[in-house]
Scaffold this motif. Sequence first.
Motif, PDB file in Angstrom:
ATOM      1  N   UNK A 102      -7.284   1.901  -5.055  1.00 45.98           N
ATOM      2  CA  UNK A 102      -8.649   1.391  -5.071  1.00 45.98           C
ATOM      3  C   UNK A 102      -8.680  -0.118  -4.826  1.00 45.98           C
ATOM      4  N   UNK A 103      -7.663  -0.806  -5.325  1.00 41.84           N
ATOM      5  CA  UNK A 103      -7.584  -2.247  -5.088  1.00 41.84           C
ATOM      6  C   UNK A 103      -7.416  -2.542  -3.604  1.00 41.84           C
ATOM      7  N   UNK A 104      -6.491  -1.836  -2.937  1.00 38.66           N
ATOM      8  CA  UNK A 104      -6.298  -2.085  -1.505  1.00 38.66           C
ATOM      9  C   UNK A 104      -7.521  -1.650  -0.695  1.00 38.66           C
ATOM     10  N   UNK A 105      -8.160  -0.567  -1.096  1.00 36.35           N
ATOM     11  CA  UNK A 105      -9.373  -0.121  -0.409  1.00 36.35           C
ATOM     12  C   UNK A 105     -10.466  -1.179  -0.449  1.00 36.35           C
ATOM     13  N   UNK A 106     -10.553  -1.897  -1.553  1.00 36.06           N
ATOM     14  CA  UNK A 106     -11.627  -2.875  -1.734  1.00 36.06           C
ATOM     15  C   UNK A 106     -11.278  -4.269  -1.223  1.00 36.06           C
ATOM     16  N   UNK A 107      -9.998  -4.586  -1.086  1.00 36.28           N
ATOM     17  CA  UNK A 107      -9.625  -5.984  -0.870  1.00 36.28           C
ATOM     18  C   UNK A 107      -8.828  -6.267   0.397  1.00 36.28           C
ATOM     19  N   UNK A 158      -4.794  -9.617   1.635  1.00 38.79           N
ATOM     20  CA  UNK A 158      -5.476  -9.008   0.489  1.00 38.79           C
ATOM     21  C   UNK A 158      -6.273 -10.087  -0.224  1.00 38.79           C
ATOM     22  N   UNK A 159      -7.587  -9.881  -0.291  1.00 38.67           N
ATOM     23  CA  UNK A 159      -8.485 -10.845  -0.929  1.00 38.67           C
ATOM     24  C   UNK A 159      -8.527 -10.636  -2.436  1.00 38.67           C
ATOM     25  N   UNK A 160      -9.261 -11.511  -3.118  1.00 40.28           N
ATOM     26  CA  UNK A 160      -9.332 -11.467  -4.582  1.00 40.28           C
ATOM     27  C   UNK A 160     -10.212 -10.323  -5.074  1.00 40.28           C
ATOM     28  N   UNK A 161     -11.277 -10.021  -4.314  1.00 38.48           N
ATOM     29  CA  UNK A 161     -12.192  -8.950  -4.713  1.00 38.48           C
ATOM     30  C   UNK A 161     -13.002  -8.525  -3.507  1.00 38.48           C
ATOM     31  N   UNK A 162     -13.763  -7.463  -3.643  1.00 39.95           N
ATOM     32  CA  UNK A 162     -14.472  -6.873  -2.512  1.00 39.95           C
ATOM     33  C   UNK A 162     -15.530  -7.818  -1.949  1.00 39.95           C
ATOM     34  N   UNK A 194      -9.905   5.089  -0.074  1.00 43.45           N
ATOM     35  CA  UNK A 194      -8.946   6.013  -0.683  1.00 43.45           C
ATOM     36  C   UNK A 194      -9.505   7.435  -0.705  1.00 43.45           C
ATOM     37  N   UNK A 195      -8.659   8.390  -0.339  1.00 44.96           N
ATOM     38  CA  UNK A 195      -9.128   9.765  -0.174  1.00 44.96           C
ATOM     39  C   UNK A 195      -9.588  10.392  -1.486  1.00 44.96           C
ATOM     40  N   UNK A 196      -9.020   9.954  -2.599  1.00 44.92           N
ATOM     41  CA  UNK A 196      -9.451  10.543  -3.873  1.00 44.92           C
ATOM     42  C   UNK A 196     -10.863  10.112  -4.248  1.00 44.92           C
ATOM     43  N   UNK A 225       0.779  -1.249   0.000  1.00 40.76           N
ATOM     44  CA  UNK A 225       0.000   0.000   0.000  1.00 40.76           C
ATOM     45  C   UNK A 225       0.806   1.293   0.000  1.00 40.76           C
ATOM     46  N   UNK A 226       2.114   1.257   0.246  1.00 34.09           N
ATOM     47  CA  UNK A 226       2.896   2.491   0.289  1.00 34.09           C
ATOM     48  C   UNK A 226       2.898   3.229  -1.047  1.00 34.09           C
ATOM     49  N   UNK A 227       3.194   4.514  -0.980  1.00 34.69           N
ATOM     50  CA  UNK A 227       3.235   5.369  -2.162  1.00 34.69           C
ATOM     51  C   UNK A 227       4.229   4.822  -3.188  1.00 34.69           C
ATOM     52  N   UNK A 228       3.847   4.890  -4.452  1.00 36.72           N
ATOM     53  CA  UNK A 228       4.733   4.456  -5.531  1.00 36.72           C
ATOM     54  C   UNK A 228       5.671   5.614  -5.865  1.00 36.72           C
TER      55      UNK A 228
END
Length: 376
Positions: free
Chosen positions: A342-347, A295-299, A322-324, A105-108
């Motif tokens: 968005x992936x980490x937010x959902x999974x 981290x799961x496969x989907x929400x 995610x704040x955005x 999850x860290x900044x790229x």
Amino acid sequence: MIPFNKPYMTGDELYYIKDAVTRGKISGNGYYTRKCHNFFKENIGFRNCLLTSSCTDALEMAAILVDIKPGDEVIIPSYTFVSTANAFALRGAKIIFADSRSDEPNIDATLLEGLISSKTKAIVVVHYAGVSCDMDTVMHIANEHNLFVVEDAAQAIDSYYKDKPLGTIGHLAAFSFHETKNIISGEGGMLVINDKRFDKRAEIIWEKGTNRSAFFRGEVDKYSWVDVGSSFLPSDVTAAFLYAQLENLKKIQSRRTTLWYTYYEGLKMLESQGLLRLPKIPAYATCNGHLFYIVCEHIEERSQLINYLKDNGVYAVFHYVSLHKSPFYKTVKDSIKLKNCEMFSERLVRLPLYYELHMEDQNKIINLITSFFDKK
């Protein structure tokens, strides 16, 4: 129900609080505040630090110190707590959100160069789960563009980038001692000042914009309002609680990292089977046992897993939206897409991790997760 978190008391908190009260000064910057400051300087190597009432306060101080003004741009990861952005938005900054890495999850950091404009003033990095961002890349880019770097190290006490303690690399850093953190004081935080240019002003801002501390040291004959500021310093009662925790830092860290690696070992077979993803610790980073996630496969799978654990007496939770994608951000800017955030937010699912988590309870959690994925 196995809770997600349980605050740990070392046993000396109330003793030190009573001592603080007996000393007759329980407002900020007292005996235990100074003891905490000295501990951090002597045991972790912070150059200069100031306790605050929260990590949010420390971030707000950082925004003032780097002189954020309306129209300045500040680059911030979208996958973080709202305080990271709020502190700079309050000063009028335009928030430029950055995506996470695909593997954690860290900044790229590789995306930073493309987000910098002539209005960029600072980069804020968040060491998610106490795991360091790629700080060499971040600092190299910041130095090339003459930008300030603020480390949001809320979760990163006693964690390292290579051989450097997190919080000692950027110009400024903010820590949290909220009850969900490794070392706690209920609410509480700290600003770390790595650039000596900020020393004098940081103390003034900390003391409501006055030179009160200089007055008590005999450096001025009276104190008065000399700058902007607020009541950022905590009560010495809060510092007394915190000091009891700091004395047990090594013991607390040892227990939490043991729990972290127990989860990792217990669940790595599921990762090898492609059923879930476990946290990644890059070669340049250390693990401080702050939180453990999968981290799961989907929400939908995440929701099913959280409900399954709850039905079997385990309270697991997801983390940031995610704040955005937040309602507030959408009122000030058109939508953007940051696929990894968005992936980490959902999974992403966080598992219970606290000092007094019993081994049999942790084994129960591991077995429940294993049975959930076996059924799938």
